[in-house]
Design an enzyme around this catalytic site. Structure first.
Site: not given
Length: 420
Positions: A316, A327, A341
């Site tokens: 999460s 990223d 998730k």
């Protein structure tokens, strides 16, 4: 739900309950779920009307417009005039939700809802130990300093045999925690097994302050910040304190192993301490409506080399933070693939002091990656899944690998600087 979750030790401050990575935000902030404020929660509603309201809420809020490719009205008509008791309503609601075939949408009875509310405020009334299930036995993992358990000389490895004279054989960690918790200043009697000898401790419950962020300095120059959970409303403040405690270091290790999530706002806040521009996360709601959360420019951006430790229990909000840092090329990820998730929940207070947890959206990492059921693959895959928690830090190969990476990076930076 992955089978491997079963082997994760469950650590509870004796009333803190984790609900499959779903948590409550009582201040209506964005999170890897959201809370809808409601006037319903303190009201009472008859069972049939209560079910009808729940049916309506799911119909309105659920992120999948097809509601798992079914005609949702069939559930309302199926139980029309048939629900007479609270148990009838609960069974009907649970059966209806099961038809969605999705693990995070769920109904919370009054106890579950209250536990969830308690966990977000980080206020619990217990004795101050972490417990887990070890081969079916409820064992003390550690004792929090300066708590009633500490003053009563409970020890790591103590096995809880009975609570207030009630044997707990066969009970889960959450069931035992429910017995141990209670009003502030009330007394709980624990029967413990220590070195094959039974001992009895009478302990007065007190408020236990939960710290979700801990920090230290490793090898005199690496800042180590362990974010246990993103759940608490004080997590941003605790993280800033951790940064202050480690400000004189040349690099940082963020440990998200075992962190099953919490408030998205907390993850975004922390990500923004390292990312000063660009996307942090993209949330996609019903009918493909999108919300992009971008970093905001700040003079307090941390520019030190960073390694993030993750494993199969990092989920999460942990994945939102680690995905954003990966990223944006702000950190290397070390450990094992994360849980996966990629869904957003909304916690809605209902009548009768109950609640409904509804999946309302999915999210993507800054690169547009959907990690749901897939997880995030670390840059360096190494080590075991979960039992690092029981290691001496010297034997933690994931932590040691993170230190090696940072030492090499700092060494490279020094060599490069000397060339100019």
């Amino acid at each position: 739900m992955r089978v491997k979750q079963i082997i994760i030790p469950l650590f509870l401050l004796l009333i803190l309950v984790m609900f499959n990575h779903v948590f409550l935000n009582t201040y209506n902030k964005a999170s890897d779920y959201l809370l809808s404020k409601s006037l319903y929660n303190d009201t009472e509603l008859a069972p049939q009307k209560f079910f009808d309201l729940t049916w309506k809420v799911i119909s309105k809020e659920y992120y999948d417009t097809t509601l798992n490719h079914q005609k949702w009205s069939r559930w309302k008509y199926r139980y029309q005039g048939k629900i007479k008791t609270e148990d009838d309503a609960k069974v009907a609601i649970d059966t209806m939700i099961a038809s969605l075939d999705e693990p995070y949408t769920r109904y919370m009875n009054s106890k579950d809802f209250q536990d969830l509310t308690t966990s977000i405020t980080s206020k619990i009334y217990g004795i101050g130990v972490n417990i887990y299930s070890n081969s079916g036995k409820i064992e003390v993992f550690n004792v929090i300093p300066s708590t009633p358990a500490d003053f009563s000389q409970l020890k790591q490895g103590d096995i809880i045999v009975a609570v207030d004279g009630k044997e707990i054989n066969g009970m889960s960690v959450s069931e035992v925690s429910s017995l141990v918790r209670g009003p502030e200043n009330s007394v709980v009697e624990l029967t413990l097994l220590r070195n094959s000898k039974k001992i009895v401790k009478k302990i007065k419950r007190k408020e236990i302050k939960i710290k979700n962020v801990k920090s230290s300095i490793l090898d005199n120059h690496i800042g180590y910040i362990h974010i246990i959970s993103f759940m608490g409303e004080n997590t941003p403040k605790e993280f800033l304190e951790a940064l202050e405690n480690t400000k004189n270091t040349d690099s940082i290790i963020l440990d998200l192993r075992g962190n099953t999530g919490g408030l998205l706002d907390n993850a975004v806040f922390i990500a923004n301490m390292f990312i000063d521009e660009g996307k942090i996360v993209e949330i996609i709601y019903k009918n493909e409506n999108k919300k992009i959360i971008n970093a905001t420019k700040s003079n307090s951006i941390i520019k030190k080399p960073i390694v993030v430790l993750v494993n199969g229990a990092s989920a999460s909000a942990s994945e939102i933070l680690s995905g954003a840092l990966k990223d944006s090329h702000k950190a290397k990820l070390v450990g094992r693939k994360t849980f996966g998730k990629g869904l957003v929940q909304k916690v809605i207070p209902l009548p009768n002091r109950t609640g409904l947890n509804v999946t309302i959206a999915r999210y993507l990492t800054p690169n547009g990656t959907d990690i749901n059921k897939l997880g995030i693959k670390p840059d360096v895959e190494i080590g075991n899944e979960y039992n690092y928690l029981f290691f001496n830090p010297k034997d933690d190969i994931q932590l040691n690998k993170a230190k090696d990476i940072l030492n090499n990076e700092i060494k490279h930076e020094h060599l490069t600087a000397q060339q100019f």
